[in-house]
Enzyme design. Structure first.
Site, PDB file in Angstrom:
ATOM      1  N   GLY A 102       0.821  -1.215   0.000  1.00 34.32           N
ATOM      2  CA  GLY A 102       0.000   0.000   0.000  1.00 34.32           C
ATOM      3  C   GLY A 102       0.852   1.261   0.000  1.00 34.32           C
ATOM      4  N   HIS A 124       9.196  -0.516   9.213  1.00 32.40           N
ATOM      5  CA  HIS A 124       9.883  -1.553   8.451  1.00 32.40           C
ATOM      6  C   HIS A 124      10.851  -0.847   7.515  1.00 32.40           C
ATOM      7  CE1 HIS A 124      10.470  -5.538   7.195  1.00 32.40           C
ATOM      8  NE2 HIS A 124       9.380  -5.781   6.503  1.00 32.40           N
TER       9      HIS A 124
HETATM   10  N1  LIG Z   1       1.650  -6.680  11.248  1.00 28.78           N
HETATM   11  C1  LIG Z   1       2.511  -6.341  12.199  1.00 28.78           C
HETATM   12  O1  LIG Z   1       2.231  -6.501  13.384  1.00 28.78           O
HETATM   13  C2  LIG Z   1       3.844  -5.733  11.859  1.00 28.78           C
HETATM   14  C3  LIG Z   1       3.958  -4.866  10.780  1.00 28.78           C
HETATM   15  N2  LIG Z   1       5.103  -4.134  10.612  1.00 28.78           N
HETATM   16  C4  LIG Z   1       5.174  -3.180   9.532  1.00 28.78           C
HETATM   17  O2  LIG Z   1       4.225  -2.145   9.808  1.00 28.78           O
HETATM   18  C5  LIG Z   1       3.683  -1.639   8.571  1.00 28.78           C
HETATM   19  C6  LIG Z   1       2.183  -1.785   8.585  1.00 28.78           C
HETATM   20  O3  LIG Z   1       1.874  -3.169   8.589  1.00 28.78           O
HETATM   21  P1  LIG Z   1       0.442  -3.754   8.947  1.00 28.78           P
HETATM   22  O4  LIG Z   1      -0.152  -2.991  10.070  1.00 28.78           O
HETATM   23  O5  LIG Z   1       0.602  -5.228   9.058  1.00 28.78           O
HETATM   24  O6  LIG Z   1      -0.327  -3.410   7.592  1.00 28.78           O
HETATM   25  P2  LIG Z   1      -1.734  -3.933   7.049  1.00 28.78           P
HETATM   26  O7  LIG Z   1      -1.513  -4.973   6.033  1.00 28.78           O
HETATM   27  O8  LIG Z   1      -2.608  -4.259   8.203  1.00 28.78           O
HETATM   28  O9  LIG Z   1      -2.260  -2.628   6.283  1.00 28.78           O
HETATM   29  C7  LIG Z   1      -2.335  -1.361   6.930  1.00 28.78           C
HETATM   30  C8  LIG Z   1      -3.320  -0.441   6.275  1.00 28.78           C
HETATM   31  O10 LIG Z   1      -2.936  -0.151   4.945  1.00 28.78           O
HETATM   32  C9  LIG Z   1      -4.101   0.159   4.228  1.00 28.78           C
HETATM   33  N3  LIG Z   1      -3.800  -0.012   2.807  1.00 28.78           N
HETATM   34  C10 LIG Z   1      -3.421  -1.160   2.189  1.00 28.78           C
HETATM   35  N4  LIG Z   1      -3.229  -0.921   0.866  1.00 28.78           N
HETATM   36  C11 LIG Z   1      -3.479   0.387   0.674  1.00 28.78           C
HETATM   37  C12 LIG Z   1      -3.440   1.244  -0.472  1.00 28.78           C
HETATM   38  N5  LIG Z   1      -3.118   0.760  -1.671  1.00 28.78           N
HETATM   39  N6  LIG Z   1      -3.730   2.534  -0.301  1.00 28.78           N
HETATM   40  C13 LIG Z   1      -4.061   3.024   0.895  1.00 28.78           C
HETATM   41  N7  LIG Z   1      -4.139   2.273   2.013  1.00 28.78           N
HETATM   42  C14 LIG Z   1      -3.841   0.978   1.890  1.00 28.78           C
HETATM   43  C15 LIG Z   1      -5.154  -0.801   4.764  1.00 28.78           C
HETATM   44  O11 LIG Z   1      -6.440  -0.232   4.652  1.00 28.78           O
HETATM   45  C16 LIG Z   1      -4.742  -0.949   6.223  1.00 28.78           C
HETATM   46  O12 LIG Z   1      -5.507  -0.099   7.045  1.00 28.78           O
HETATM   47  C17 LIG Z   1       4.382  -2.428   7.466  1.00 28.78           C
HETATM   48  O13 LIG Z   1       5.514  -1.697   7.075  1.00 28.78           O
HETATM   49  C18 LIG Z   1       4.792  -3.716   8.163  1.00 28.78           C
HETATM   50  O14 LIG Z   1       5.881  -4.373   7.548  1.00 28.78           O
HETATM   51  C19 LIG Z   1       6.144  -4.207  11.496  1.00 28.78           C
HETATM   52  C20 LIG Z   1       6.099  -5.069  12.572  1.00 28.78           C
HETATM   53  C21 LIG Z   1       4.977  -5.970  12.757  1.00 28.78           C
HETATM   54 MG   LIG Z   2       7.815  -8.502   9.033  1.00 31.33          MG
END
Ligand SMILES: NC(=O)C1=CN([C@@H]2O[C@H](COP(=O)(O)OP(=O)(O)OC[C@H]3O[C@@H](n4cnc5c(N)ncnc54)[C@H](O)[C@@H]3O)[C@@H](O)[C@H]2O)C=CC1
Ligand SMILES: [Mg+2]
Ligand SMILES: CC(=O)[C@](C)(O)C(=O)O
Ligand SMILES: [Mg+2]
Length: 347
Positions: A102, A124
């Protein structure tokens, strides 16, 4: 900053006792922190910041499930909840917590709002490190920092609510204002980290992608499947194969490793088990080193990033992913797990 001796190697660690929440509030008192994306990390970090007295707003695409979740968590449209670009415009610190794919799509819109002196934050190193594939190249007159919680956003929030914390790594990629270090440490503490370990964007993403593809998720899932399959093929019942592969591991032995290390877990098993496990440990290690080296090469070459970006760019990506997870859920191994979990004695 404390220097801690990790098994003979000295590393810098920031402790909450030295960099207190009070200090973080002070560093961030004139900032508006815009948390962009409300998926898994977004809610954990935004709610912890809010509860720690930081001025926070959320940016999310309107009408999505994540938008509804933000409303349910008490963010108010037009006051603390906005569309992505509006939130980026209002924020002085932009926390980019969109999914890694995203972030690529949203980048052009976001970049326009990254005016001089603002800070861009990631959890990240993915977008910036693999910039040739993501196109994410921040303008030179802003700070670019990272705080990566070492665990799920869900645990970040639940541990915070229990008065505990998750540890995170942190990095400064670009210091345009001279304040990047203070900003990143303040953010790291304010999102609820217990301790902050120093890293770089590149090291964070290389180790994170290796870890989740390797031992943390991919390898453990694969070796569970392998052992369950062999036991089943050799005539063991599903419950027996599951108990000796997963249940005993998660319920009895893994918590012992978590509390006091591997030798402690070994020491609390029979001498029969210890003898055999000590002999077989090396065979498993040697068999997997080549696989782990292939994996690391694939991370460094950018191939893993490319696969993620390509997969996420397909319209039916979520459906395909859900089908793969359903496949896992419906396998004999995990259907057995479903039943075994119901049989855990309760008090
Ligand atoms: N899942 C986790 O607990 C962890 C994630 N991270 C990092 O944190 C960051 C966020 O990860 P998550 O919370 O897992 O993400 P996620 O996959 O839950 O997505 C977060 C948000 O992005 C939005 N989104 C997705 N595609 C989009 C687009 N094309 N345009 C606009 N909005 C869009 C979605 O609506 C969602 O609210 C990433 O960089 C990930 O690598 C780091 C440590 C752990
Ligand atoms: Mg990871
Ligand atoms: C939770 C975490 O840190 C992972 C496994 O690396 C991720 O969700 O990307
Ligand atoms: Mg991780």
């Amino acid at each position: 900053m404390a220097t801690i001796n990790f098994g003979g190697v000295l590393e810098n660690v920031v402790k909450r006792e030295e960099f207190s929440v009070k200090k973080a509030q002070d560093v961030l008192k004139n900032e508006t922190v815009a948390v962009i994306g409300y998926g898994v990390q977004g809610p954990g970090q935004a709610l912890n910041l809010r509860d720690n007295g930081i001025s926070v707003i959320v940016g999310q695409r309107k009408g999505t499930n994540s938008w509804k979740k933000a409303l349910a968590d008490g963010w108010e449209e037009g006051r603390t909840l906005f569309e992505l670009e509006t939130a980026c415009k209002k924020g002085t610190i932009i926390m980019n917590l969109l999914s890694d794919a995203g972030q690529i799509q949203a980048w052009d819109g976001m970049k326009k709002q990254l005016t001089k002196g603002k800070a861009l934050y990631f959890s990240h190193g993915f977008g910036v490190t693999f910039h040739k594939k993501t196109g994410i190249v921040p303008p030179p007159d802003i700070d670019v920092v990272l705080v990566a919680p070492k665990g799920s956003g869900t645990s970040l929030r639940s541990l915070f609510l229990k008065g505990q914390g998750l540890n995170s790594s942190y990095a400064v990629f670009q210091d345009a204002t001279g304040k990047a270090q203070q900003r990143v440490l303040a953010l790291g503490i304010a999102i609820g980290s217990g301790y902050l370990f120093e890293t770089t964007f590149q090291k964070e993403v290389y180790s994170d992608l290796t870890g989740e593809r390797g031992v943390l998720m991919g390898a453990i899932a694969g070796i569970f499947e392998a052992q369950f399959k062999v036991l089943r093929q050799r005539g063991h019942s599903p419950s027996e194969a599951f108990n000796e592969t997963v249940e005993e591991f998660t319920q009895s032995l893994m918590p012992l490793i978590a509390d006091n290390g591997m030798d402690w877990m070994f020491a609390n098993c029979s001498t029969t088990a210890q003898r055999g496990a000590l002999d077989w440990k090396g065979k498993f290690r040697d068999a997997t080193i080549p696989v782990l080296n292939n994996l690391y090469d694939s991370v460094v070459s950018g191939k893993e990033a490319e696969i993620v970006i390509e997969a996420n760019s397909q319209a039916n990506y979520r459906t395909k992913l859900e089908a793969e997870l359903a496949n896992m859920r419906n396998s004999e191994l995990w259907q057995t797990g479903l039943e075994v979990r119901k049989l855990r004695p309760k008090k």
